[in-house]
Design an enzyme around this catalytic site. Structure first.
Site, mmCIF file in Angstrom:
data_model
loop_
_atom_site.group_PDB
_atom_site.id
_atom_site.type_symbol
_atom_site.label_atom_id
_atom_site.label_comp_id
_atom_site.label_asym_id
_atom_site.label_seq_id
_atom_site.Cartn_x
_atom_site.Cartn_y
_atom_site.Cartn_z
ATOM 1 C CE LYS A 13 -1.958 -1.108 3.918
ATOM 2 N NZ LYS A 13 -1.248 -2.363 4.214
ATOM 3 N NE ARG A 88 -4.433 -1.307 10.205
ATOM 4 C CZ ARG A 88 -3.391 -0.772 9.596
ATOM 5 N NH1 ARG A 88 -3.490 0.373 8.984
ATOM 6 N NH2 ARG A 88 -2.242 -1.405 9.584
ATOM 7 N NE ARG A 127 7.268 -2.332 6.346
ATOM 8 C CZ ARG A 127 5.938 -2.322 6.425
ATOM 9 N NH1 ARG A 127 5.207 -1.987 5.376
ATOM 10 N NH2 ARG A 127 5.344 -2.680 7.529
ATOM 11 N NE ARG A 161 6.040 0.082 10.368
ATOM 12 C CZ ARG A 161 4.901 -0.178 9.755
ATOM 13 N NH1 ARG A 161 4.722 0.216 8.503
ATOM 14 N NH2 ARG A 161 3.951 -0.823 10.373
ATOM 15 N NE ARG A 172 2.051 -4.621 11.580
ATOM 16 C CZ ARG A 172 3.208 -4.440 10.935
ATOM 17 N NH1 ARG A 172 4.347 -4.879 11.468
ATOM 18 N NH2 ARG A 172 3.229 -3.827 9.779
HETATM 19 P P1 ADP Z 1 1.176 -1.621 7.624
HETATM 20 O O1 ADP Z 1 1.424 -0.614 6.540
HETATM 21 O O2 ADP Z 1 2.320 -2.545 7.808
HETATM 22 O O3 ADP Z 1 -0.127 -2.307 7.490
HETATM 23 P P2 ADP Z 1 0.654 0.690 9.269
HETATM 24 O O4 ADP Z 1 1.845 1.564 9.148
HETATM 25 O O5 ADP Z 1 -0.543 1.006 8.440
HETATM 26 O O6 ADP Z 1 1.112 -0.808 9.009
HETATM 27 O O7 ADP Z 1 0.173 0.622 10.786
HETATM 28 C C1 ADP Z 1 1.063 0.396 11.848
HETATM 29 C C2 ADP Z 1 0.264 0.300 13.147
HETATM 30 O O8 ADP Z 1 -0.393 1.548 13.415
HETATM 31 C C3 ADP Z 1 -0.848 -0.737 13.154
HETATM 32 O O9 ADP Z 1 -0.384 -2.039 13.503
HETATM 33 C C4 ADP Z 1 -1.797 -0.155 14.211
HETATM 34 O O10 ADP Z 1 -1.319 -0.399 15.532
HETATM 35 C C5 ADP Z 1 -1.694 1.339 13.953
HETATM 36 N N1 ADP Z 1 -2.695 1.813 12.972
HETATM 37 C C6 ADP Z 1 -2.437 2.361 11.752
HETATM 38 N N2 ADP Z 1 -3.577 2.700 11.130
HETATM 39 C C7 ADP Z 1 -4.596 2.355 11.970
HETATM 40 C C8 ADP Z 1 -6.009 2.423 11.888
HETATM 41 N N3 ADP Z 1 -6.624 2.933 10.809
HETATM 42 N N4 ADP Z 1 -6.731 1.959 12.954
HETATM 43 C C9 ADP Z 1 -6.128 1.459 14.045
HETATM 44 N N5 ADP Z 1 -4.808 1.345 14.174
HETATM 45 C C10 ADP Z 1 -4.033 1.792 13.155
HETATM 46 P P1 ADP Z 2 2.241 -1.855 3.215
HETATM 47 O O1 ADP Z 2 2.255 -0.350 3.163
HETATM 48 O O2 ADP Z 2 1.021 -2.434 2.563
HETATM 49 O O3 ADP Z 2 2.447 -2.400 4.600
HETATM 50 P P2 ADP Z 2 4.825 -1.634 1.796
HETATM 51 O O4 ADP Z 2 4.455 -0.770 0.638
HETATM 52 O O5 ADP Z 2 5.572 -1.011 2.901
HETATM 53 O O6 ADP Z 2 3.467 -2.373 2.353
HETATM 54 O O7 ADP Z 2 5.634 -2.898 1.235
HETATM 55 C C1 ADP Z 2 6.205 -3.849 2.110
HETATM 56 C C2 ADP Z 2 7.608 -4.233 1.599
HETATM 57 O O8 ADP Z 2 7.486 -4.995 0.399
HETATM 58 C C3 ADP Z 2 8.493 -3.026 1.248
HETATM 59 O O9 ADP Z 2 9.825 -3.334 1.635
HETATM 60 C C4 ADP Z 2 8.375 -2.901 -0.270
HETATM 61 O O10 ADP Z 2 9.596 -2.407 -0.837
HETATM 62 C C5 ADP Z 2 8.118 -4.336 -0.712
HETATM 63 N N1 ADP Z 2 7.158 -4.433 -1.819
HETATM 64 C C6 ADP Z 2 6.072 -3.654 -2.044
HETATM 65 N N2 ADP Z 2 5.400 -4.056 -3.145
HETATM 66 C C7 ADP Z 2 6.060 -5.135 -3.637
HETATM 67 C C8 ADP Z 2 5.875 -6.009 -4.775
HETATM 68 N N3 ADP Z 2 4.839 -5.854 -5.602
HETATM 69 N N4 ADP Z 2 6.787 -7.006 -4.938
HETATM 70 C C9 ADP Z 2 7.820 -7.170 -4.082
HETATM 71 N N5 ADP Z 2 8.066 -6.390 -3.013
HETATM 72 C C10 ADP Z 2 7.193 -5.377 -2.785
#
Ligand code: ADP
Ligand code: ADP
Ligand code: ZN
Length: 216
Positions: A13, A88, A127, A161, A172
């Site tokens: 994302k 979410r 990542r 992170r 998660r």
């Molecule tokens: P990822 O991109 O790996 O899914 P995020 O960066 O979106 O993780 O979120 C990291 C953490 O921040 C989540 O595990 C949660 O604890 C919190 N968080 C982020 N967005 C939300 C949301 N919309 N509602 C509740 N908690 C959230």
């Molecule tokens: P999210 O925001 O959904 O948690 P990220 O965009 O941070 O996910 O992506 C998670 C990890 O996977 C990052 O290190 C990113 O560089 C890698 N990644 C993202 N999209 C792809 C893909 N299509 N193929 C392989 N690796 C990817």
């Protein structure tokens, strides 16, 4: 154009939101990034959120809803935004609808990034981001062109992170299945849900999103 990117942690994302931001002149609104900034600044929201985030659970709906509601009122959101990591829960989705209606804003598309569960741990454990500009990288899937130097800004410091550990990822993912996946049928019912193959390469996923947006 106002969009939602929906998918489990590691689906890509953030990676795609940053690309859409540049191509379409939109603002990426990542609730995870906002919360991490709040934690780093030591604000009240940050203090409330830190432990919950480190454990891999969701922070309370009220806190997140208030945060987004304030944010989308700001001027820079008028040109359009990409919600990354929000909503979410069903409550957040309903609250979003209510605030968009109240502000006279529209939701253009909800893009579901479909991925197989077994690659997510791998994506998350590998990542990291540039500490200077936030550009995202991966140990194996997306390395800087010159090792140790950010492609985007030339920075040489990188960060991982605190919650990107295998244990926390499992929690998660469980939170995604029980609390977030139920909003997919909610958006399907509204006729705005479109899926892309998040298993494809990063450029291919971008192309699929462009197709979906063109057809919407
Ligand atoms: P990822 O991109 O790996 O899914 P995020 O960066 O979106 O993780 O979120 C990291 C953490 O921040 C989540 O595990 C949660 O604890 C919190 N968080 C982020 N967005 C939300 C949301 N919309 N509602 C509740 N908690 C959230
Ligand atoms: P999210 O925001 O959904 O948690 P990220 O965009 O941070 O996910 O992506 C998670 C990890 O996977 C990052 O290190 C990113 O560089 C890698 N990644 C993202 N999209 C792809 C893909 N299509 N193929 C392989 N690796 C990817
Ligand atoms: Zn950088």
């Amino acid at each position: 154009m106002n969009l939602i990117l929906l998918g489990p942690p590691g689906a890509g994302k953030g990676t795609q939101a940053k690309r859409l931001e540049q191509r379409h002149n939109l603002i990426q609104l990542s609730t995870g990034d906002m919360l991490r900034a709040a934690v780093a600044s030591g604000s009240e929201i940050g203090r409330k959120a830190k432990e919950v985030m480190d454990a891999g659970h969701l922070v309370p709906d009220e806190l997140i809803i208030a945060m987004i509601s304030d944010r989308i009122e700001q001027d820079d959101c008028a040109k359009g935004f990409i919600l990354d990591g929000f909503p979410r829960t069903t409550r957040q989705a309903e609250a979003l609808d209510a605030m968009l209606a109240e502000k006279g804003m529209k939701l253009h598309s909800v893009i579901e990034m479909k991925v197989n569960e077994d690659i997510l741990v791998d994506r998350i454990i590998g990542r990291y981001i540039c500490a200077t500009c936030g550009a995202g990288y991966h140990d194996r899937y997306l390395r800087p062109k010159v090792a140790g130097v950010c492609d985007n800004c030339g920075g040489t410091e990188f960060r991982r992170r605190a919650d990107d550990t295998e244990d926390t990822v499992r929690t998660r993912l469980a939170a995604y299945h029980t609390q977030t996946a139920p909003i997919l049928p909610y958006y399907q019912g509204k006729g705005v849900l479109q899926a892309v193959d998040g298993m494809a390469g990063i450029d291919e996923v971008t192309d699929q999103i462009e197709q979906v947006l063109g057809a919407a």
